[in-house]
Design an enzyme around this catalytic site. Structure first.
Site, PDB file in Angstrom:
ATOM      1  N   ASP A 192      -6.688 -14.709 -10.593  1.00 36.42           N
ATOM      2  CA  ASP A 192      -7.697 -15.390  -9.791  1.00 36.42           C
ATOM      3  C   ASP A 192      -6.975 -16.426  -8.921  1.00 36.42           C
ATOM      4  O   ASP A 192      -5.853 -16.832  -9.238  1.00 36.42           O
ATOM      5  CB  ASP A 192      -8.690 -16.060 -10.758  1.00 36.42           C
ATOM      6  CG  ASP A 192      -9.729 -16.886 -10.042  1.00 36.42           C
ATOM      7  OD1 ASP A 192     -10.160 -16.493  -8.954  1.00 36.42           O
ATOM      8  OD2 ASP A 192     -10.111 -17.939 -10.581  1.00 36.42           O
ATOM      9  N   GLU A 228      -8.733 -19.513  -6.991  1.00 37.70           N
ATOM     10  CA  GLU A 228      -9.237 -20.889  -7.086  1.00 37.70           C
ATOM     11  C   GLU A 228      -9.386 -21.309  -8.543  1.00 37.70           C
ATOM     12  O   GLU A 228      -9.923 -20.578  -9.364  1.00 37.70           O
ATOM     13  CB  GLU A 228     -10.578 -20.998  -6.374  1.00 37.70           C
ATOM     14  CG  GLU A 228     -10.459 -20.780  -4.876  1.00 37.70           C
ATOM     15  CD  GLU A 228     -11.813 -20.865  -4.200  1.00 37.70           C
ATOM     16  OE1 GLU A 228     -12.378 -21.971  -4.163  1.00 37.70           O
ATOM     17  OE2 GLU A 228     -12.305 -19.828  -3.726  1.00 37.70           O
TER      18      GLU A 228
END
Length: 202
Positions: free
Chosen positions: A10, A12
């Protein structure tokens, strides 16, 4: 060590700060602080955000100006560099190409699969296009269908699909609630711990 592994990360909350939180602070609009950690329904979250931007007359230009000021989290680039020296890495994010581009430069141009904003000539963000349904899980399954094994890590609800459906999956800097709901998932706070766990899984 198999060369058939791909690590899916991922963006953020894992490698860079949350873009919307940074923009909420820069614009002084606390309502924009809601993220996928708070609202699992991404479409609902995005409609909510676009409504607030419209109300305040804010567009892509203003958000991009904030993003230019965002740096990767301390240690993120070093972690990514080391990881990429060991195996293939793809960043799977629900963010948008228009947001991610400046951040990818600061991270050494890793591969990212993300979504696209629809932007009017005035700069108003009028909508968005998801690359595919449940993009992270769908991508992991697609990689597996062409002979790769995936190892995944993320921090939010929208990462759970790819984490739970990979050969190995790890929570990174996640919320207490998600850690409580998924006690079997190894959860890490430091890059060197995550790196060690990924190395073991390779």
């Amino acid at each position: 060590m198999s060369n058939m592994n791909i690590v899916c990360l991922d963006l953020e909350g894992v490698l860079v700060p949350e873009i919307w939180i940074a923009f909420a602070e820069a614009s002084g609009i606390p309502a924009l602080k809601r993220t996928t950690r708070d609202e699992p329904d991404y479409d609902k979250l995005m409609q909510y955000r676009l409504g607030i931007l419209k109300e305040h007359g804010l567009g892509l230009k203003e958000i991009q100006a904030t993003i230019e000021q965002i740096d990767p989290m301390p240690g993120a680039k070093e972690f990514l560099d080391e990881l990429r020296s060991l195996t293939q890495v793809i960043i799977l994010s629900d963010t948008f190409t228009q947001f991610a581009a400046p951040l990818m430069k600061k991270l050494g141009m890793p591969t990212i699969f993300c979504n696209t904003l629809e932007v009017a000539e005035s700069g108003e963000i009028t909508g968005y296009r998801m690359r595919c349904e449940k993009s992270k899980l769908t991508t992991v399954k697609a990689l597996q269908s062409v002979g790769f094994e995936t190892i995944a890590s993320g921090d939010s609800y929208n990462d759970l699909g790819m984490i739970l459906n990979s050969k190995a999956g790890f929570l990174f800097r996640s919320t207490e609630q998600i850690k409580k709901d998924y006690p079997d998932l190894p959860a890490f706070e430091a890059y060197n711990d995550l790196l060690a766990a990924i190395k073991k899984a390779l």
